[in-house]
Design an enzyme around this catalytic site. Sequence first.
Site, short mmCIF file in Angstrom:
data_model
loop_
_atom_site.label_atom_id
_atom_site.label_comp_id
_atom_site.label_asym_id
_atom_site.label_seq_id
_atom_site.Cartn_x
_atom_site.Cartn_y
_atom_site.Cartn_z
N ASN A 192 22.67 35.20 34.14
CA ASN A 192 23.78 36.14 34.41
C ASN A 192 24.56 35.64 35.61
OD1 ASN A 192 22.56 37.27 36.90
ND2 ASN A 192 21.00 38.01 35.48
N ASP A 236 16.45 41.27 31.51
CA ASP A 236 15.58 42.26 30.85
C ASP A 236 14.92 41.67 29.61
OD1 ASP A 236 17.92 44.78 31.75
OD2 ASP A 236 15.85 44.56 32.46
N LYS A 246 14.91 19.92 22.00
CA LYS A 246 16.25 20.50 21.87
C LYS A 246 16.48 20.92 20.42
CE LYS A 246 21.19 19.54 22.11
NZ LYS A 246 22.24 18.50 22.26
N PHE A 250 18.73 48.39 42.98
CA PHE A 250 20.17 48.29 42.78
C PHE A 250 20.45 48.65 41.33
CE2 PHE A 250 22.54 46.14 46.27
CZ PHE A 250 21.49 46.01 47.18
N LYS A 293 17.77 55.57 36.77
CA LYS A 293 16.92 54.45 37.20
C LYS A 293 16.13 54.82 38.46
CE LYS A 293 19.67 50.87 35.03
NZ LYS A 293 20.75 49.86 35.16
N LYS A 331 12.24 54.56 37.70
CA LYS A 331 11.54 53.45 38.39
C LYS A 331 10.85 53.92 39.66
CE LYS A 331 15.02 50.21 36.59
NZ LYS A 331 14.73 48.81 36.17
O1 PMT Z 1 24.00 38.32 43.61
P1 PMT Z 1 25.45 38.77 43.78
O2 PMT Z 1 26.41 37.85 43.12
O3 PMT Z 1 25.77 39.07 45.20
O4 PMT Z 1 25.59 40.16 42.95
C1 PMT Z 1 24.92 41.27 43.49
C2 PMT Z 1 24.36 42.12 42.32
C3 PMT Z 1 25.52 42.65 41.49
C4 PMT Z 1 23.43 41.30 41.49
C5 PMT Z 1 23.58 43.28 42.99
O5 PMT Z 1 24.45 44.05 43.79
C6 PMT Z 1 22.95 44.15 41.92
O6 PMT Z 1 23.56 45.05 41.38
N1 PMT Z 1 21.66 43.83 41.61
C7 PMT Z 1 20.94 44.52 40.53
C8 PMT Z 1 21.28 43.86 39.24
C9 PMT Z 1 20.45 44.45 38.14
O7 PMT Z 1 19.60 43.85 37.54
O8 PMT Z 1 20.76 45.76 38.00
P2 PMT Z 1 20.03 46.64 36.80
O9 PMT Z 1 20.73 47.98 36.81
O10 PMT Z 1 19.96 45.87 35.53
O11 PMT Z 1 18.53 46.78 37.37
C10 PMT Z 1 18.15 47.91 38.12
C11 PMT Z 1 17.09 47.54 39.14
O12 PMT Z 1 15.92 47.10 38.48
C12 PMT Z 1 17.53 46.39 40.05
O13 PMT Z 1 17.02 46.67 41.34
C13 PMT Z 1 16.84 45.18 39.46
O14 PMT Z 1 16.51 44.22 40.44
C14 PMT Z 1 15.57 45.79 38.88
N2 PMT Z 1 15.06 45.08 37.70
C15 PMT Z 1 15.85 44.92 36.61
C16 PMT Z 1 15.31 44.29 35.50
C17 PMT Z 1 13.97 43.82 35.53
N3 PMT Z 1 13.43 43.21 34.48
N4 PMT Z 1 13.22 44.01 36.65
C18 PMT Z 1 13.75 44.64 37.73
O15 PMT Z 1 13.09 44.80 38.75
#
Ligand code: PMT
Length: 398
Positions: A208, A277, A287, A323, A337, A341
């Site tokens: 991503n 995810d 390949k 986040f 979330k 979580k």
């Molecule tokens: O890195 P930059 O370019 O500065 O961009 C910053 C950002 C946009 C990445 C950051 O601000 C941000 O939003 N990070 C969270 C991105 C994300 O995965 O968001 P989500 O809504 O999909 O996940 C929610 C939370 O679960 C996040 O804290 C994530 O780290 C966590 N997560 C998600 C998926 C997973 N498999 N395990 C997790 O722990």
Amino acid sequence: MLKNKRILLGVSGGIAAYKSPSICSLLRKKGSEVKVMMTENAKEFITPLSLQTMSNNTVHSKMFNQLLNTDVEHISLAKWADIIVIAPATANIIGKFANGICDNLLTTVFMASRCRVLIVPAMNTEMLNSPANINNMEILKKRGIVILDTEKDLLACNDYGSGKMLSPEKIVDAIDDNLTEKDLAGKKFLITAGPTVEPLDPVRFLTNHSSGKMGYALAANAQKRGAEVTLITGPTNIEPPKVHRLVKINTTQDMFGAVGKYFDDCHVLIKAAAPADYKPKYYSKDKIKKNSSNYLDVIELEKNPDIAKYYGKNKVGQIIVGFAAESTNIYKYAKEKLISKNLDMIVVNNIVKAGAGFGTDTNIASIIDKNGETEDFEIMSKSELANIILNKVKNLFS
Ligand code: PMT
């Protein structure tokens, strides 16, 4: 934190004085007020006008130039400063400081000062390593004065060795570090940053747009504020900050394992990373040829572990900040979330909003606490947002 800080820059007579205008410029860009003192020898290398222009303040060099104002200049300058930075600092100035010699304005202000002092040496390798200079630097360090290292390079005298003054950027970082209160000292922060990469074959992978900037800003500021930071980062194109421990990972599974290794010992987990995810259900060690199978037409995916959720359910006293990267119904999805979580706080950013989210130096975020209280923030640098988040975490400690 350099905003509104008062920096008194002392410039002594070494060739590195040519960098002092850049130091002034960088400090002012970060919101500091800069005043400059220079020795007569320094004027051999840089003009007072250059420093006056870049500091936007008069340059002080003469002891008895009372025509400028009525107060006793060396005392008022000493009282004005939040920090005195001597850059470059010659062996001569270091020797005068160590032995209490006050034969010019700079050494007299130093003697009259009670604020922090940061010395940035610049001299020939032999002078730097001379017994007298080493002894003088030891005397000053024992008095609590911070003396920065020098760099190894080809010096102005054509010798190769240590003694080159640090770059203006590194000097300004050191000033910032010295002026930042260590209010997170004793706390262990585990911070994730950047994307993960989920391989399909040796050539292709899913990822991503996360650049790592948000997580790196959190790690840099937490470390600067005295925390012991473990930074777990996916692959990025930017230099990670200097932290206690840096762990580089690729996949979400790798990140899950790395978080597991350090989670029990941390006080705070901040999940700024964007872990995938899903990952491809099958990995081909060779390949995948375009015409060999319809595998590239339909790629089967399978779920990755939700790291935040797992540790939210298994935390024992740790604070977990998540986040949420959303594009619609941002508060609704973020609150879901926060609860699902079992987070202590969630930072939601609308990743389709200009100036927010992936790759930008700025962010536009809202912070929702455990009780659902929401605070919205205007666009700001990711570093400023990081400090706001860290301040909120600090309040949770108390
Ligand atoms: O890195 P930059 O370019 O500065 O961009 C910053 C950002 C946009 C990445 C950051 O601000 C941000 O939003 N990070 C969270 C991105 C994300 O995965 O968001 P989500 O809504 O999909 O996940 C929610 C939370 O679960 C996040 O804290 C994530 O780290 C966590 N997560 C998600 C998926 C997973 N498999 N395990 C997790 O722990």
